[in-house]
Structures are given as structure tokens and as C-alpha cells.
Motif scaffolding. Structure first.
Motif, PDB file in Angstrom:
ATOM      1  N   TYR A  46      18.363 -31.791   9.420  1.00 52.91           N
ATOM      2  CA  TYR A  46      17.885 -30.407   9.387  1.00 52.91           C
ATOM      3  C   TYR A  46      16.767 -30.146  10.383  1.00 52.91           C
ATOM      4  O   TYR A  46      16.425 -28.985  10.635  1.00 52.91           O
ATOM      5  N   GLN A  47      16.202 -31.195  10.966  1.00 52.68           N
ATOM      6  CA  GLN A  47      15.156 -31.009  11.972  1.00 52.68           C
ATOM      7  C   GLN A  47      15.718 -30.651  13.343  1.00 52.68           C
ATOM      8  O   GLN A  47      14.966 -30.315  14.257  1.00 52.68           O
ATOM      9  N   ASN A  48      17.030 -30.719  13.500  1.00 53.73           N
ATOM     10  CA  ASN A  48      17.638 -30.367  14.780  1.00 53.73           C
ATOM     11  C   ASN A  48      17.490 -28.874  15.056  1.00 53.73           C
ATOM     12  O   ASN A  48      17.308 -28.065  14.142  1.00 53.73           O
ATOM     13  N   GLN A  49      17.598 -28.522  16.335  1.00 49.10           N
ATOM     14  CA  GLN A  49      17.515 -27.127  16.759  1.00 49.10           C
ATOM     15  C   GLN A  49      18.882 -26.535  17.086  1.00 49.10           C
ATOM     16  O   GLN A  49      19.078 -25.330  16.968  1.00 49.10           O
ATOM     17  N   LEU A  50      19.811 -27.382  17.518  1.00 51.83           N
ATOM     18  CA  LEU A  50      21.130 -26.912  17.943  1.00 51.83           C
ATOM     19  C   LEU A  50      22.196 -27.693  17.182  1.00 51.83           C
ATOM     20  O   LEU A  50      22.320 -28.908  17.339  1.00 51.83           O
ATOM     21  N   PHE A  51      22.959 -26.992  16.345  1.00 50.56           N
ATOM     22  CA  PHE A  51      24.009 -27.584  15.518  1.00 50.56           C
ATOM     23  C   PHE A  51      25.356 -27.110  16.063  1.00 50.56           C
ATOM     24  O   PHE A  51      25.615 -25.899  16.119  1.00 50.56           O
ATOM     25  N   LEU A  52      26.218 -28.046  16.464  1.00 47.87           N
ATOM     26  CA  LEU A  52      27.495 -27.691  17.077  1.00 47.87           C
ATOM     27  C   LEU A  52      28.642 -28.342  16.317  1.00 47.87           C
ATOM     28  O   LEU A  52      28.657 -29.561  16.123  1.00 47.87           O
ATOM     29  N   LEU A  53      29.603 -27.524  15.901  1.00 46.05           N
ATOM     30  CA  LEU A  53      30.818 -27.999  15.245  1.00 46.05           C
ATOM     31  C   LEU A  53      31.966 -27.877  16.235  1.00 46.05           C
ATOM     32  O   LEU A  53      32.179 -26.804  16.807  1.00 46.05           O
ATOM     33  N   GLY A  54      32.702 -28.972  16.456  1.00 48.05           N
ATOM     34  CA  GLY A  54      33.810 -28.963  17.402  1.00 48.05           C
ATOM     35  C   GLY A  54      35.148 -28.962  16.693  1.00 48.05           C
ATOM     36  O   GLY A  54      35.319 -29.626  15.665  1.00 48.05           O
ATOM     37  N   GLU A  55      36.116 -28.247  17.247  1.00 52.41           N
ATOM     38  CA  GLU A  55      37.448 -28.165  16.657  1.00 52.41           C
ATOM     39  C   GLU A  55      38.498 -28.045  17.749  1.00 52.41           C
ATOM     40  O   GLU A  55      38.198 -27.681  18.887  1.00 52.41           O
ATOM     41  N   ALA A  56      39.762 -28.320  17.385  1.00 50.85           N
ATOM     42  CA  ALA A  56      40.911 -27.935  18.194  1.00 50.85           C
ATOM     43  C   ALA A  56      41.366 -26.585  17.660  1.00 50.85           C
ATOM     44  O   ALA A  56      41.768 -26.475  16.499  1.00 50.85           O
ATOM     45  N   HIS A  57      41.274 -25.536  18.454  1.00 52.32           N
ATOM     46  CA  HIS A  57      41.565 -24.183  17.997  1.00 52.32           C
ATOM     47  C   HIS A  57      42.992 -24.077  17.456  1.00 52.32           C
ATOM     48  O   HIS A  57      43.911 -24.722  17.957  1.00 52.32           O
ATOM     49  N   GLY A  58      43.165 -23.226  16.463  1.00 49.80           N
ATOM     50  CA  GLY A  58      44.492 -22.958  15.938  1.00 49.80           C
ATOM     51  C   GLY A  58      44.803 -23.631  14.620  1.00 49.80           C
ATOM     52  O   GLY A  58      45.856 -23.395  14.038  1.00 49.80           O
ATOM     53  N   VAL A  59      43.889 -24.476  14.114  1.00 48.02           N
ATOM     54  CA  VAL A  59      44.051 -25.142  12.821  1.00 48.02           C
ATOM     55  C   VAL A  59      43.191 -24.391  11.807  1.00 48.02           C
ATOM     56  O   VAL A  59      42.040 -24.042  12.089  1.00 48.02           O
ATOM     57  N   GLN A  60      43.726 -24.159  10.619  1.00 47.27           N
ATOM     58  CA  GLN A  60      43.084 -23.240   9.685  1.00 47.27           C
ATOM     59  C   GLN A  60      41.805 -23.780   9.049  1.00 47.27           C
ATOM     60  O   GLN A  60      40.795 -23.078   8.970  1.00 47.27           O
ATOM     61  N   ARG A  61      41.813 -25.013   8.570  1.00 46.09           N
ATOM     62  CA  ARG A  61      40.687 -25.458   7.743  1.00 46.09           C
ATOM     63  C   ARG A  61      39.350 -25.503   8.475  1.00 46.09           C
ATOM     64  O   ARG A  61      38.304 -25.270   7.845  1.00 46.09           O
ATOM     65  N   PRO A  62      39.300 -25.804   9.771  1.00 47.81           N
ATOM     66  CA  PRO A  62      37.995 -25.713  10.438  1.00 47.81           C
ATOM     67  C   PRO A  62      37.334 -24.344  10.310  1.00 47.81           C
ATOM     68  O   PRO A  62      36.102 -24.250  10.357  1.00 47.81           O
TER      69      PRO A  62
END
Length: 494
Positions: free
Chosen positions: A107-123
Motif C-alpha cells: 500500500y506504500q506504492n504510488q503507482l499500481f498497474l494491473l496487466g491483462e490480455a484484452h477481451g477476457v471477461q474476468r479481469p
């Protein structure tokens, strides 16, 4: 075999997928190559898929491999220790996951990035759950989005007003282009964010910040009109310049309007005192930022460089220097170290910069097994298409058939079908802190189309958390017959 014999296997292949006419596969050697006629360029959405350079190309290679005498599939990944010693948590989705694996350092981070392959529902579900959690736990209220500044403006207008045609305007260009982001699950997620905002005090409500290069030139022209309308007695010479940009954006090619925008920007700077008085400081800065983006085809053609430059620009523009930011991005943007070919993703550029957030970036990566992806049928090889506008394909999972992430079978063995599992790669003593990411591709896939990780770097140099998504469905294709979409496309600028 001659280099033009691919279409000989499938008579309609070259007609429907002409940019593969220069691709060949030698049944004797198992090698593939490209001829001089290969000219296709990957779309911005194709580049976001992991770990492929051009997914449709890999489908073509897969088609050949499964029809030739020497057809093979990647061998099953042997048990691998890269995931050894990693704590895991099964996420309650749909629902409200606990995210117990996140420690105080996270939680001390400043930039949180979630990566995905577009087109899949659950992400999409993971994205909303993580955004809500970070809003509650870490005070995140700015969604750093893979959209441009114009789309971000209209997304925020929708969050403010709830006007559905405004929301559909944001999606209109993606729907026209049959881009994977133009899906109904994404629409519903934005609607859920607005509903969440309704439960939050004003100081904690979520807003979008777009840092991608321009995606919808017509919408950018409308946004420019909004900014111009705020002016009070803007000098006539500047009005003419801006009107020229607004006219060129939806009509001319990027190279043409980039020059028009660059000249308008120079004129604006030359008469800055008068322009600032007429527009006000905030609008002047927003206008300069928009013109900078419209000029990128001339000044900064690399997409990752544009994203990073925009990230640097929005920090002072929207007073975000001390704010925590979160967003969902294509996997190719969240990798924190360069790949073997030297590609530096957005996250890698932040890490290698002198920005205050450089040591406060955390990347979470979605990988898939048994999942299906929404893909425009016209962009697939004919044998893989359905008669519908979109096809749900299972070819892009990380346990085959085209690529295998080493160790994924061992990881799957500890999870249940249909589950979503969060894996903490950077836990003390975890093997991922010292072992590299290893990816195996199907035979025949050209090396130039493979994304290879540096074997000298540990997995945690790229991402710190992994999510294994099992058996997800595809995102829902856009409802193009929806009257609100047609209304949105015709709606004038505000």
C-alpha cells in the motif's frame, strides 16, 4: 516450399487475411519465415496481448502446425520452481475479495498497474474489485487509464452526469474499429464505478486520467471545442489556428493534423499572456496538453514514449504528484524491465526515470488457463472464424496451444477450475525473486513475434504479483444496435 504457398493450403486464406501472403512454413525443417509482402502492422490492442507480438499471426502459425505432417503442440510445461514459496489467495469473484496477501509495503506504492490480455471477461471483475479495494484501503481516487485525454474527459463527464449517450461516445470509436476494449463488460464496469462514487464522499470519488496517445480524433476535436468554448475573448489569430486543428482532426491523417496542431501550439505559446487571460490557467494547460498529443505523430511517434510523456505531464497538470494512481492496462505496458529485444514498457520507463514514484511501482499480471477471448472475426484466419462479428477464441491462454508459461501446470495443480488465484511473487524467500520468467512457443512461430524475458533477471523484476484466471468467458461484444450508441455518435460537442 515457395514463400507464397500459404494460401495454397487454404484457398480463401490469402483473400481474407492478405497480409500473411508472404508467410511460409517448411514441412521438412519445421521453420517459418516472412517474405517481402508481409506488411501488416499490429494494432494498439494486439500489442497489449501477452506474450505475443501479433496474436492473429500466431493463429496462422498454429493453423499450419496443426495441418502439416510435422504438426506439433508445445510440450506440457514441466513442474517448475519459479512459483515455489509463493503465498496464494483464492479471490472471491464475483464479489468482494479480501486481498489478504497485500502487506503494508504494497500500500506504500504510488503507482499500481494491473496487466491483462484484452477481451477476457474476468479481469474486468478483478479491475473493479481492486479499484474499490485500493480506494478504501489506500485512498486511490485517480484511475490512470489506457485511454487518451479526450476519452478521459468524457468518461469523467459520464461519472458526473450519468448521461448514457456520453458514455457511449467514449466507446464509439472502439466499436467502429472492432477493438477489444469496445465491449459491454467494460461499459458495465464504468457504470459500477459511477454507482460506487455515489456512495463515497466527494473527496474520495474516482476520476479518470487518460495518458494514452490519441485514439479517437473526432472525439478529440469535440474536446478541443469544449476547451475553446471556455475562452473569454481569445485573440482572433489563435481562434483561427485552433479552428484549423479542430477541422483537421477528424478529416486529415495523423501526419497532416500533427503539423497543424504543432503550429497552433507554437502560436499559443507565442501569445501566452493573452491566451492565459482568455482561457484561464487550467484550461490553457489542458489545451496545450491536447495539442501536444495531437502533434505526437510529428514529434514523438513511439506509443510507449507517448504514454510515459503523458504520465509525466499529467502529474503537475492535475496536481497528482502526491496521489496514488491505479489502472488496468494491456500486459505489454506493465512490465517493469526491458525485454530481450530492448522493448521498454511504460512501467519500465517509470522505473528507469528520476520521478519520485520510480521505486514505488507495483505490477500485477493476469494469466489465463481455459479462458476464452473476444476477438473480431474479420481479424482471424478464416478457419477460426464464426459467422458472427466476434469470435470467442481459446487460442491465447498461457498453458497453450501457442505459448506455455513455464511452471503454470504446477501452479494450476494447486487451484480449482473456474477460480481466480492471487500469487505473491515477491514474498521473502520466494523462488520468483531469483528465477527468470520462461516462455515456450509453439514450433514455427517466428522469433521476431515472440516476447522474451531477460534470463538474467528474476520474475519479480517484471511483475510482483500474478493472477491465475481459470475458465473465464470472453467479454460481451458491443451492442451496436443500441439506439444510444447511434445517438452518441451524432451528439454534438458540449
Amino acid at each position: 516450399m515457395r514463400r507464397d504457398q500459404l494460401s495454397g493450403f487454404f484457398p480463401d486464406f490469402g483473400r481474407f487475411f492478405p497480409h500473411f501472403a508472404g508467410y511460409g512454413f517448411d514441412c521438412g525443417t519445421g521453420r517459418a519465415w516472412f517474405g517481402p509482402s508481409f506488411t501488416a502492422k499490429p494494432s494498439r490492442h494486439m500489442l497489449a496481448l501477452f506474450p505475443f507480438r501479433r496474436p492473429a499471426l500466431l493463429l496462422a502459425a498454429s493453423l499450419l502446425l496443426t495441418r502439416t505432417a510435422h504438426a506439433q503442440t508445445p510440450p506440457a510445461a514441466s513442474p517448475d520452481s519459479v512459483f515455489a514459496g509463493t503465498p496464494r489467495e483464492t479471490l472471491a469473484l464475483p464479489g468482494t475479495p479480501d486481498f489478504r496477501l497485500f502487506d503494508e509495503a504494497f500500500y506504500q506504492n504510488q503507482l499500481f498497474l494491473l496487466g491483462e490480455a484484452h477481451g477476457v471477461q474476468r479481469p474486468q471483475e478483478i479491475d473493479f474489485a481492486l479499484l474499490r479495494h485500493l480506494n478504501q484501503r489506500a485512498g486511490v481516487r485517480h484511475y490512470l487509464a489506457e485511454v487518451d485525454c479526450a476519452k478521459a474527459y468524457y468518461l469523467n463527464e459520464y461519472l458526473r452526469t450519468g448521461d448514457e449517450p456520453t458514455l457511449r461516445r467514449v466507446f464509439a470509436s472502439w466499436v467502429r474499429q472492432q477493438a477489444q476494449w469496445g465491449n459491454e463488460d467494460f461499459v458495465r464496469k464504468i457504470q459500477r464505478i459511477r454507482a460506487l462514487n455515489a456512495t463515497l464522499p466527494a473527496a474520495r470519488r474516482i476520476r479518470f486520467v487518460g495518458i494514452d496517445g490519441l485514439q479517437d480524433y473526432a472525439l478529440a476535436a469535440d474536446y478541443l471545442a469544449v476547451l475553446q468554448a471556455r475562452a473569454n475573448k481569445l485573440p482572433a489569430s489563435l481562434t483561427v489556428r485552433l479552428d484549423s486543428v479542430r477541422a483537421a482532426l477528424p478529416q486529415a491523417g495523423a501526419a497532416t493534423f500533427a503539423g497543424v496542431a504543432w503550429r497552433a501550439q507554437q502560436a499559443l505559446r507565442a501569445d501566452e499572456p493573452a491566451a492565459r487571460r482568455a482561457l484561464g490557467r487550467a484550461t490553457y494547460d489542458e489545451l496545450q496538453h491536447l495539442l501536444t498529443n495531437a502533434s505526437y505523430a510529428r514529434t514523438l511517434p513511439s506509443r510507449e514514449a507517448q504514454i510515459f510523456a503523458n504520465y509525466q505531464a499529467v502529474l503537475p497538470l492535475y496536481h497528482l504528484e502526491n496521489e496514488k494512481l491505479y489502472g488496468l492496462w494491456g500486459t505489454g505496458h506493465v512490465l517493469q524491465s526491458p525485454t530481450v529485444d530492448g522493448h521498454r514498457a511504460f512501467a519500465s520507463r517509470v522505473r528507469q526515470s528520476s520521478l519520485p514514484a520510480r521505486n514505488k511501482v507495483v505490477s500485477l499480471l493476469c494469466t489465463t488457463s481455459g479462458s476464452r477471448m473476444m476477438y473480431a472475426s474479420a481479424q482471424l484466419p478464416a478457419p477460426f472464424r464464426t459467422p458472427q462479428a466476434y469470435t470467442a477464441t481459446d487460442k491465447f491462454n498461457h498453458d497453450g496451444p501457442l505459448v506455455v508459461l513455464r511452471g503454470i501446470e504446477a501452479l494450476k495443480a494447486t487451484t480449482a477450475p473456474g477460480s481466480t488465484t492471487l500469487v505473491k511473487l515477491d514474498a521473502p524467500g520466494a523462488a520468483a525473486c531469483r528465477l527468470p520468467v520462461q516462455v515456450r512457443y509453439a514450433p514455427g512461430i517466428p522469433a521476431a513475434q515472440q516476447l522474451q524475458f531477460d534470463p538474467q533477471l528474476p520474475a519479480t523484476a517484471y511483475v510482483q504479483y500474478l493472477l491465475l484466471v481459470r475458465d473465464s468467458g470472453p467479454t460481451e461484444p458491443p451492442r451496436t444496435e443500441n439506439a444510444s450508441l447511434n445517438q452518441a455518435q451524432a451528439q454534438p460537442a458540449r
